[in-house]
Design an enzyme around this catalytic site. Sequence first.
Site, mmCIF file in Angstrom:
data_model
loop_
_atom_site.group_PDB
_atom_site.id
_atom_site.type_symbol
_atom_site.label_atom_id
_atom_site.label_comp_id
_atom_site.label_asym_id
_atom_site.label_seq_id
_atom_site.Cartn_x
_atom_site.Cartn_y
_atom_site.Cartn_z
ATOM 1 N N ASP A 293 0.803 -1.181 0.177
ATOM 2 C CA ASP A 293 0.198 0.145 0.421
ATOM 3 C C ASP A 293 0.861 1.079 0.048
ATOM 4 O O ASP A 293 0.042 2.317 -0.046
ATOM 5 C CB ASP A 293 -0.859 0.048 1.232
ATOM 6 C CG ASP A 293 -0.288 -0.329 2.683
ATOM 7 O OD1 ASP A 293 0.841 -0.351 2.505
ATOM 8 O OD2 ASP A 293 -1.231 -0.303 3.331
ATOM 9 N N SER A 294 2.131 1.124 -0.147
ATOM 10 C CA SER A 294 2.833 2.098 -0.442
ATOM 11 C C SER A 294 2.513 2.875 -1.850
ATOM 12 O O SER A 294 2.923 3.937 -1.924
ATOM 13 C CB SER A 294 4.449 1.835 -0.408
ATOM 14 O OG SER A 294 4.810 0.940 -1.245
ATOM 15 N N LYS B 294 -0.608 -9.653 3.511
ATOM 16 C CA LYS B 294 0.396 -9.252 4.528
ATOM 17 C C LYS B 294 -0.370 -8.253 5.255
ATOM 18 O O LYS B 294 -0.824 -7.172 4.537
ATOM 19 C CB LYS B 294 1.684 -8.732 3.888
ATOM 20 C CG LYS B 294 2.774 -8.519 5.144
ATOM 21 C CD LYS B 294 4.105 -7.734 4.517
ATOM 22 C CE LYS B 294 3.820 -6.297 4.127
ATOM 23 N NZ LYS B 294 3.516 -5.630 5.410
ATOM 24 N N GLU C 74 11.518 -4.095 8.672
ATOM 25 C CA GLU C 74 11.817 -2.699 7.820
ATOM 26 C C GLU C 74 12.254 -1.686 8.757
ATOM 27 O O GLU C 74 12.087 -1.721 10.008
ATOM 28 C CB GLU C 74 10.108 -2.284 7.673
ATOM 29 C CG GLU C 74 10.348 -0.711 6.709
ATOM 30 C CD GLU C 74 9.092 -0.345 6.064
ATOM 31 O OE1 GLU C 74 9.224 0.652 5.489
ATOM 32 O OE2 GLU C 74 8.025 -0.966 6.441
#
Length: 288
Positions: free
Chosen positions: A49-50, A117, A186
């Site tokens: 969703d970036s 995810k 991340e």
Amino acid sequence: MTQTTAKLTIPDLAAKKAAGERLVMVAVGEVLTATWAARAGIDIIGVGDSLGMTLHGHENTLAMTVDQMIMHTQAVRRGAPDTLCLVSMPYGSYATPDMAVTNAVRMMKESGADAVKLQLGREGAHIIRAVADAGVPVMSHVGLLPHRVHMLGGFKTQGRTAEAALDLIRDARAIEDAGAIGLEIEAMPYEVGKAVDKAVSIFTFSIGAGAAGTCQLLNGYDLLGAFDTFKPKFAKRYANIAETATQAFTAYAEDVRAGTFPDDDHSYRMKPEEAERLAQLLAEEDST
């Protein structure tokens, strides 16, 4: 040059980790870049969703919806039908176990993805477990969680202290225990990312954690230099598509304004006899 690789399966992911093999993942959200990634032999495509930032112009990822993520994944699937595909569940789509299962099943059925995810640790282990128990291959996320950007005070590196690192490791273990098949690591120091990866037997992929993890992820629009609003420290640009595209649009505009485009090479023309016949018909019509 097109690279050909066999499509990975979910069981392959754990096997690759056990064998110490390194895999390659990119995050893209439409058919063109997915096609390029597939031609290059990229192992995994993540529809993250970036893309709310890279393709929709939002300041963070929070605005994306389930419908949008399904649409983008369908486009990626058309461009890369034989590449393992992971889709991110957007913010607010997995707040409860029932909601998570409903949305995860729908996203799998409609998007064509191979796994979903979300972004939960120990506090959401029961939600991860519910999705896994519903038969959906599910991954989660430790470190910088974009869905908690406001709680974190921005996109900030995580796990800088030993205590904070231990907290991330505990989250990773809880994610594995809940039945997840993998997790994202991340924005943390390499040493911490390596410790997280070592703490679990499931597949891991990292972005902004050095070479930690089984698989390396980069945002495709970062590595292409297509998204140039800002550049994270961990992003390496392998091209400068934004500059090339801007130059192309500029040259096009100059040609149109100067009257040099379209020219004969880029125009359709009638056969001379047909053009002459058309002129004759028009003359006859105007005379009546």
